[in-house]
Design a protein around this motif. Structure first.
Motif, PDB file in Angstrom:
ATOM      1  N   ILE A 380       4.171   8.442  -6.136  1.00 27.81           N
ATOM      2  CA  ILE A 380       3.427   7.490  -4.850  1.00 27.81           C
ATOM      3  C   ILE A 380       1.885   7.790  -4.711  1.00 27.81           C
ATOM      4  O   ILE A 380       1.076   6.963  -4.522  1.00 27.81           O
ATOM      5  N   GLY A 381       1.419   9.197  -4.932  1.00 30.72           N
ATOM      6  CA  GLY A 381       0.241   9.412  -5.254  1.00 30.72           C
ATOM      7  C   GLY A 381      -0.563   8.474  -6.071  1.00 30.72           C
ATOM      8  O   GLY A 381      -1.693   8.290  -5.778  1.00 30.72           O
ATOM      9  N   GLN A 382       0.239   8.321  -7.260  1.00 29.13           N
ATOM     10  CA  GLN A 382      -0.644   7.700  -8.402  1.00 29.13           C
ATOM     11  C   GLN A 382      -0.781   6.328  -7.938  1.00 29.13           C
ATOM     12  O   GLN A 382      -1.850   5.752  -8.133  1.00 29.13           O
ATOM     13  N   ARG A 383       0.353   5.740  -7.402  1.00 29.96           N
ATOM     14  CA  ARG A 383      -0.037   4.289  -6.680  1.00 29.96           C
ATOM     15  C   ARG A 383      -0.888   4.191  -5.696  1.00 29.96           C
ATOM     16  O   ARG A 383      -1.880   3.261  -5.800  1.00 29.96           O
ATOM     17  N   ILE A 384      -0.895   5.151  -4.530  1.00 26.38           N
ATOM     18  CA  ILE A 384      -1.972   5.072  -3.736  1.00 26.38           C
ATOM     19  C   ILE A 384      -3.628   5.046  -4.595  1.00 26.38           C
ATOM     20  O   ILE A 384      -4.135   4.557  -3.968  1.00 26.38           O
ATOM     21  N   PHE A 385      -3.601   6.166  -5.265  1.00 19.56           N
ATOM     22  CA  PHE A 385      -4.934   6.254  -5.896  1.00 19.56           C
ATOM     23  C   PHE A 385      -5.359   4.873  -6.616  1.00 19.56           C
ATOM     24  O   PHE A 385      -6.303   4.391  -6.697  1.00 19.56           O
ATOM     25  N   GLU A 386      -4.380   4.317  -7.531  1.00 14.94           N
ATOM     26  CA  GLU A 386      -4.621   3.120  -8.270  1.00 14.94           C
ATOM     27  C   GLU A 386      -5.223   1.762  -7.393  1.00 14.94           C
ATOM     28  O   GLU A 386      -6.009   1.350  -7.625  1.00 14.94           O
ATOM     29  N   LYS A 387      -4.293   1.783  -6.282  1.00 14.71           N
ATOM     30  CA  LYS A 387      -4.691   0.683  -5.340  1.00 14.71           C
ATOM     31  C   LYS A 387      -6.138   0.930  -4.896  1.00 14.71           C
ATOM     32  O   LYS A 387      -6.902  -0.063  -4.806  1.00 14.71           O
ATOM     33  N   ALA A 388      -6.273   2.229  -4.432  1.00 17.18           N
ATOM     34  CA  ALA A 388      -7.506   2.479  -3.782  1.00 17.18           C
ATOM     35  C   ALA A 388      -8.767   2.177  -4.669  1.00 17.18           C
ATOM     36  O   ALA A 388      -9.753   1.848  -4.196  1.00 17.18           O
ATOM     37  N   ALA A 389      -8.506   2.607  -5.775  1.00 19.41           N
ATOM     38  CA  ALA A 389      -9.561   2.747  -6.979  1.00 19.41           C
ATOM     39  C   ALA A 389      -9.896   1.319  -7.420  1.00 19.41           C
ATOM     40  O   ALA A 389     -11.051   0.865  -7.533  1.00 19.41           O
ATOM     41  N   ARG A 390      -8.801   0.334  -7.312  1.00 26.07           N
ATOM     42  CA  ARG A 390      -8.969  -0.978  -7.984  1.00 26.07           C
ATOM     43  C   ARG A 390      -9.653  -1.921  -6.942  1.00 26.07           C
ATOM     44  O   ARG A 390     -10.473  -2.715  -7.140  1.00 26.07           O
ATOM     45  N   TYR A 391      -9.737  -1.538  -5.469  1.00 19.97           N
ATOM     46  CA  TYR A 391     -10.134  -2.533  -4.540  1.00 19.97           C
ATOM     47  C   TYR A 391     -11.405  -1.588  -3.881  1.00 19.97           C
ATOM     48  O   TYR A 391     -11.778  -1.896  -2.848  1.00 19.97           O
ATOM     49  N   ALA A 392     -12.055  -0.774  -4.512  1.00 21.94           N
ATOM     50  CA  ALA A 392     -13.170  -0.050  -3.970  1.00 21.94           C
ATOM     51  C   ALA A 392     -14.048  -0.802  -3.790  1.00 21.94           C
ATOM     52  O   ALA A 392     -14.864  -0.435  -2.610  1.00 21.94           O
ATOM     53  N   GLY A 393     -14.583  -1.957  -4.540  1.00 21.00           N
ATOM     54  CA  GLY A 393     -15.606  -2.718  -4.189  1.00 21.00           C
ATOM     55  C   GLY A 393     -15.137  -4.021  -3.278  1.00 21.00           C
ATOM     56  O   GLY A 393     -16.204  -4.753  -3.175  1.00 21.00           O
ATOM     57  N   GLY A 394     -13.857  -3.968  -2.800  1.00 23.80           N
ATOM     58  CA  GLY A 394     -13.496  -5.176  -2.067  1.00 23.80           C
ATOM     59  C   GLY A 394     -13.092  -4.863  -0.574  1.00 23.80           C
ATOM     60  O   GLY A 394     -13.961  -4.023  -0.224  1.00 23.80           O
ATOM     61  N   ASP A 395     -12.444  -5.755  -0.111  1.00 25.10           N
ATOM     62  CA  ASP A 395     -12.293  -5.501   1.457  1.00 25.10           C
ATOM     63  C   ASP A 395     -11.235  -4.350   1.468  1.00 25.10           C
ATOM     64  O   ASP A 395     -10.410  -3.937   0.740  1.00 25.10           O
ATOM     65  N   ILE A 396     -11.919  -3.551   2.504  1.00 28.00           N
ATOM     66  CA  ILE A 396     -11.160  -2.200   2.493  1.00 28.00           C
ATOM     67  C   ILE A 396      -9.435  -2.343   3.053  1.00 28.00           C
ATOM     68  O   ILE A 396      -8.669  -1.294   2.613  1.00 28.00           O
TER      69      ILE A 396
END
Length: 658
Positions: A380-396
């Motif tokens: 779960i932690g890895q999924r949260i990290f991946e999604k947060a990192a992927r969209y860091a430059g887009g809509d929060i």
């Protein structure tokens, strides 16, 4: 001949020097550092030679004392085998170990001599007594030859318990120029009588000791012990209750009490002892989850861990009264609708066949559930990290993982399997092992009688763990010391306990305990503390009260403890831990100093110039703490063994004295 009494040579003789048989081993081992500090190279321990244990316990070295070397070489020429070296413990004291089997050809000759000089009989088939006689004659042989060669210094021979004491009457009858001390750690007859069903303490004045010893087949052993007590220059015991016992059974009132200390440094955790309690309590939580969860659950934040431990002596250790009082505590907790659950551990080795399958299974499935959840949590932690990192430059908003996205279907399946595996029918087991004799075991039968069967409605649960604690165990997985630190209350309501190291160890680790006034430790604390309860030392009266009254008193103590808040328990643990300095050998060892001075005075009174017999007690008086005014410090009453000091600075000075 005048000997130097101010720089004496000390020999300490015990069957348990480098030979772990019972409690005397721990006493001598833990006391060695303070004795070495006082005597240095003038201190030597003497014991029996058992090659299997000696290899691990003793590092051989050359004999440096010329007198000892000459004597031991002469004994070798006459067939005696021995070992000289350093005991591999703290302070590395010198030891001499004698092989009694090497001189067994002289057994009959020495038996006849023992009867002639001391009227002590010895039957032919008691191997333990045969060994004691051989050892005693070797000791008297060695000591006699030593004082003949050593003409300047006074020599003290301190003997512990009856097995090592045959040499005392021989020394007295042969007028060997040294002084002797005999310490009884428990009387033989007292231990035998208490293991039966007699009302020991109320009838102690009425026993025909000769007849009772004969009926129990220990007549000859009893007479060895009695001769040692009467022939020694100074006779001591380890507690007031044992002194009372010795006066009536051995027929000599002890000259003093030598209470048993502990090495406080070993148990010291300074300010960390509260943290250690929390850490080890969590490990006990893990075991309790595996043992009970799946059957039913209860709030571990409102759970207290009580325990009793020691040799399996059902009555002498007070296990019978402990279980009875737990039954009454259970009723009272239910009656007052208490949210507290008590898990009571009985840790005593008994004959077992194997671990109980149910106990092992509970720990295994709980561990699997914990590992599965840990694995899912990492994912779960890895999924949260991946999604947060992927969209860091887009809509929060796109960087936030929705709750229904946290667990995948695969994760849910794994989790359900583990939860289903955890569920078990029936009630949790009482005992963690398969017992060899489940039907007649006294502990199990007593638990069944009070109906503490780990039912869901019980507020008191019981776990009988019939082997010593070990960190390698697949169940609790804690060494005994760590288990004690993680518990909330130790319970040791002994009926026969000359001292009681288990409650003393609890005190050093800041764990409150229940003990009894029939134990040496309980009597000691009752003598010196004004309010033992305030410092986590609850003393059950088993001497003046009936058994029924004692059980109710203990149940009251346990209920009071259950009603304390967490803050109150923390405060009490702090107070308990502050008593540790009183139990350290730096304090307890002072009574040994007094005993040795008294022995020297009685043997060489002319060497104590200007000291009259009536003034000697004040001459040897040694200062240790008196009542203190600070509420956080132990309020000490003072006792026959303890004199006063003026203030805290003197206490610190006394503790650092050695």
């Amino acid at each position: 001949m005048t000997r130097d009494v101010h720089n004496p040579i000390l020999f300490e003789i015990s069957w348990e020097v480098a030979n772990k048989v019972g409690g005397v081993y721990s006493v001598i081992r833990s006391k060695a550092p303070v004795t070495i500090h006082e005597f240095g190279d003038r201190y030597t321990l003497i014991g029996p030679l058992y090659y299997k244990t000696a290899i691990a316990e003793v590092e051989p070295e050359e004999v440096t004392n010329p007198h000892m070397k000459e004597i031991l070489e002469e004994m070798s020429r006459q067939g005696v085998r021995w070992m000289y070296g350093r005991w591999l413990i703290e302070s590395s004291p010198r030891v001499i170990l004698f092989d009694t089997s090497s001189i067994s050809t002289r057994l009959e000759e020495w038996k006849a001599d023992l009867w002639k000089v001391a009227s002590i009989p010895s039957p032919p088939n008691d191997q333990e007594v045969n060994d004691a006689i051989l050892f005693g004659y070797l000791i008297s042989w060695f000591l006699n030859d030593f004082v003949v060669r050593e003409r300047n210094a006074a020599v003290i021979a301190h003997f512990h318990d009856w097995l090592a004491s045959v040499g005392i009457p021989l020394i007295r009858k042969r007028h060997i120029d040294l002084t002797t001390i005999f310490t009884s750690h428990a009387t033989l007859l007292g231990r035998y009588l208490c293991s039966g069903s007699v009302d020991f303490y109320n009838n102690i004045k009425n026993f025909n000791v000769e007849e009772e010893a004969g009926k129990r087949g220990i007549y000859h052993r009893y007479h060895i012990e009695r001769a040692a007590a009467h022939c020694s220059d100074v006779f001591t015991t380890v507690s007031q209750i044992t002194a009372f016992e010795a006066e009536h059974l051995i027929k000599r009132k002890p000259d003093g009490i030598l209470p048993i200390g502990l090495n406080a440094v070993k148990f010291s955790a300074m300010h960390e002892f509260q943290n250690l309690h929390a850490q080890n309590k969590e490990k006990i939580h893990d075991f309790v989850r595996g043992h009970f969860y799946g059957h039913y659950d209860f709030d571990l934040d409102n759970t207290l861990y009580f325990f009793t431990a020691g040799h399996y002596e059902f009555k002498n250790k007070g296990v019978d009264t402990f279980i009875e009082s737990l039954g009454r505590l259970n009723s009272r907790l239910i009656a007052c609708n208490s949210p507290v659950t008590v898990v009571a551990f009985i840790v005593m080795p008994a004959a077992t066949q194997s671990f109980a399958v149910e106990s092992l299974k509970g720990q295994a499935v709980t561990k699997q559930l914990k590992e599965t959840i840990k694995d899912i949590t990492e994912k779960i932690g890895q999924r949260i990290f991946e999604k947060a990192a992927r969209y860091a430059g887009g809509d929060i908003v796109d960087a936030i993982v929705e709750p229904d996205e946290l667990l995948t279907n695969k994760d849910k399946v794994f989790l359900k399997r583990r939860v289903i595996a955890l569920k078990r029918g029936g009630w949790p087991p009482i005992v963690t092992h398969n017992m060899v004799d489940d039907v007649t075991d006294p502990i199990l039968n007593s638990i069944r009688r009070v109906r503490l069967l780990n039912s869901p409605g019980d507020r008191v649960k019981i776990i009988f763990h019939p082997e010593y604690m070990s960190s390698g165990s697949p169940l609790i997985g804690l060494d005994y010391e760590d288990f004690v630190r993680g518990s909330h209350l130790g319970v040791f309501p002994s009926y026969y306990e000359p001292w009681g190291s288990s409650p003393a160890e609890c005190t050093l680790m800041g764990v409150p305990c229940i003990t009894s006034n029939l134990s040496g430790y309980g009597g000691f604390m009752q003598d010196i503390l004004e309010t033992p309860d305030d410092y986590g030392i609850y003393i059950v009266d088993r001497r003046m009260k009936t058994t029924e009254e004692s059980i109710n008193q203990m149940a009251d103590y346990m209920l009071q403890f259950c009603q304390k808040s967490r803050r109150q328990r923390i405060t009490q643990r702090n107070r308990t831990e502050r008593l540790s300095d009183l139990l350290d050998w730096k304090i307890m060892g002072m009574e040994y100093v007094r005993a040795r001075k008294l022995a020297l005075y009685r043997t060489y009174p002319d060497s104590f110039a200007g000291v009259e017999a009536g003034e000697f007690e004040s001459y040897i008086k040694t200062k240790i703490p008196k009542p203190l005014s600070a509420p956080a410090s132990p309020r000490i009453k003072g006792s026959s063994n303890i004199a006063d000091v003026d203030d805290d600075e003197e206490i610190t000075e006394e503790i650092n004295r050695f």
